[in-house]
Design a protein around this motif. Structure first.
Motif, PDB file in Angstrom:
ATOM      1  N   SER A 200      52.332  42.113  31.906  1.00 46.62           N
ATOM      2  CA  SER A 200      53.145  42.106  33.127  1.00 46.62           C
ATOM      3  C   SER A 200      54.374  41.218  32.999  1.00 46.62           C
ATOM      4  CB  SER A 200      52.303  41.638  34.319  1.00 46.62           C
ATOM      5  OG  SER A 200      51.848  40.316  34.133  1.00 46.62           O
TER       6      SER A 200
ATOM      7  N   LEU B 242      46.074  44.521  37.770  1.00 41.58           N
ATOM      8  CA  LEU B 242      46.868  44.670  38.988  1.00 41.58           C
ATOM      9  C   LEU B 242      48.245  44.045  38.822  1.00 41.58           C
ATOM     10  CD1 LEU B 242      46.891  45.675  41.902  1.00 41.58           C
ATOM     11  CD2 LEU B 242      45.945  43.445  42.590  1.00 41.58           C
ATOM     12  N   GLN B 243      48.343  43.043  37.926  1.00 48.19           N
ATOM     13  CA  GLN B 243      49.621  42.354  37.705  1.00 48.19           C
ATOM     14  C   GLN B 243      50.709  43.284  37.179  1.00 48.19           C
ATOM     15  OE1 GLN B 243      46.644  41.330  36.851  1.00 48.19           O
ATOM     16  NE2 GLN B 243      46.395  39.109  36.979  1.00 48.19           N
TER      17      GLN B 243
ATOM     18  N   SER C 151      51.799  45.807  38.408  1.00 45.97           N
ATOM     19  CA  SER C 151      52.646  46.283  39.508  1.00 45.97           C
ATOM     20  C   SER C 151      53.926  45.462  39.630  1.00 45.97           C
ATOM     21  CB  SER C 151      51.872  46.236  40.834  1.00 45.97           C
ATOM     22  OG  SER C 151      51.463  44.905  41.127  1.00 45.97           O
TER      23      SER C 151
ATOM     24  N   ALA D 292      47.294  49.311  40.353  1.00 48.88           N
ATOM     25  CA  ALA D 292      48.572  48.815  39.836  1.00 48.88           C
ATOM     26  C   ALA D 292      49.642  49.898  39.885  1.00 48.88           C
ATOM     27  CB  ALA D 292      48.394  48.307  38.405  1.00 48.88           C
TER      28      ALA D 292
END
Length: 356
Positions: free
Chosen positions: A162, A183-184, A186, A207
């Motif tokens: 990320s 999720l990071q 995103s 994400a």
């Protein structure tokens, strides 16, 4: 020989013996020291020769790598194909000006931890190798725009990816074991193209739903059973490949995806096409082939014989299917309406209906 002479002779003999022993021990110590010094010198020479061999090997390897560097569109590219490079040598650091790696089918098993030193990298293409893991140092490549890792053996994606804030394209197709994304990811505001086909995803990762620039997504040949109701959060998505999954139904929110122009749903377990999809006016290509749809509909004969072969399960098919679905729903609604009206008339006449 007198007793005194015997004693003197014995004393002289003892002195000679002691002197000889002392001299012998002294020589033995000296010889041992000489041997130790010779051994140390030998080991030193062996190490020196070994260092020289390593230096020479590195020079040869570096010269070989330099021959693999080409220039295209003003970029310095390291291009190696179908050679044996299971690991990458540290001498590669001397080429840290490289802007692109194209290393295909070289049996590479590991991305070196020093990858973070290549701050000029724009494209990292390591497709068709045997890489099992992404090092966390990959996150140091803040100028990286394309990360292409299809046909490897990667099982997971590190959070550090990320940090590659310039990333625009990510290809993890055919790694076969990836089942989720951090999720990071995103946070990657420029990422617009992602290929995740032939892995183990059971749903679209959260994400992806939060990526503002995502336009192209391939999640074919995974294990998707349903799509999230929040799929319309991918508002800029124009191409979505979902072929060869286990999807049984589509959420109503899919009709809110106003920019979606290509939707491929072949070889799933869809039983119906949502009526709301008739309002997706920007949809230009869709494919429902090889789904167990409840209604059997056929396309009308093609009037123009010179027209190219039509997609039998495409846009036209979708609209005809929805029309037939609405027609049948209307037919089942009319008898119900008649029954309700008839019952009302009977009740007004004080009679009991026999149709209940």
């Amino acid at each position: 020989m007198t007793e005194l002479e015997c004693v003197r002779t014995m004393t002289e003999t003892a002195l000679c013996t002691g002197t000889f022993t002392a001299v012998k021990m002294l020589w033995e110590v000296r010889i041992q020291k000489i041997n130790e010094e010779l051994q140390k010198e030998k080991e030193f020479r062996q190490r020196a020769v070994g260092r020289l061999a390593v230096v020479w090997e590195e020079r040869v390897t570096l010269a070989k790598l330099k021959k693999k560097v080409i220039s295209e569109d003003g970029r310095a590219i390291l291009k190696i194909e179908e050679e044996e490079w299971k690991t990458l040598p540290s001498c590669l650091l001397k080429l840290n000006h490289l802007q692109e790696w194209q290393l295909h089918r070289i049996s590479l098993m590991k991305i070196p931890e020093f990858i973070g030193k290549f701050q000029s990298l724009i494209v990292l293409d390591l497709s068709r190798n045997s890489i099992e893991k992404l090092p966390k140092e990959i996150g140091q490549l803040t100028n990286l725009q394309e990360l292409l890792l299809s046909y490897n053996k990667i099982k997971s994606v590190p959070n550090e990816l990320s940090h590659c804030v310039s990333l625009e394209r990510l290809d993890l197709a055919v790694n076969r074991d990836i089942c989720d994304l951090p999720l990071q990811l995103s946070n990657l505001k420029k990422l617009y193209h992602i290929d995740l086909c032939m892995n183990q995803f059971t749903t679209i990762p959260s994400a992806l739903l939060n990526m503002p620039s995502l336009e192209w997504l391939d999640m074919g040949s995974n294990k998707l059973q349903q799509l999230p109701d929040t799929i319309d959060r991918m508002e800029n998505l124009h191409t979505l490949w979902l072929q060869r999954n286990e999807i049984t139904c589509l959420p109503e929110t899919i009709s809110n995806m106003k920019n979606l122009s290509t939707l491929v749903l072949t070889s799933n377990k869809l039983q119906n096409i949502p009526v709301c999809m008739q309002h997706m006016t920007d949809l230009r290509f869709v494919n429902f082939r090889d789904n167990p749809l409840e209604l059997q509909v056929t396309l009308p004969p093609c009037e123009n014989t010179e027209e190219e072969e039509r997609e039998l399960f495409g846009i036209e098919f979708m609209h005809i299917y929805i029309q037939e679905s609405l027609r049948r729903a209307g037919m089942s609604f009319i008898p119900s309406l008649i029954r309700i009206q008839f019952n009302t008339i009977l009740e007004n006449m004080g009679l009991k209906s026999q149709l209940e």
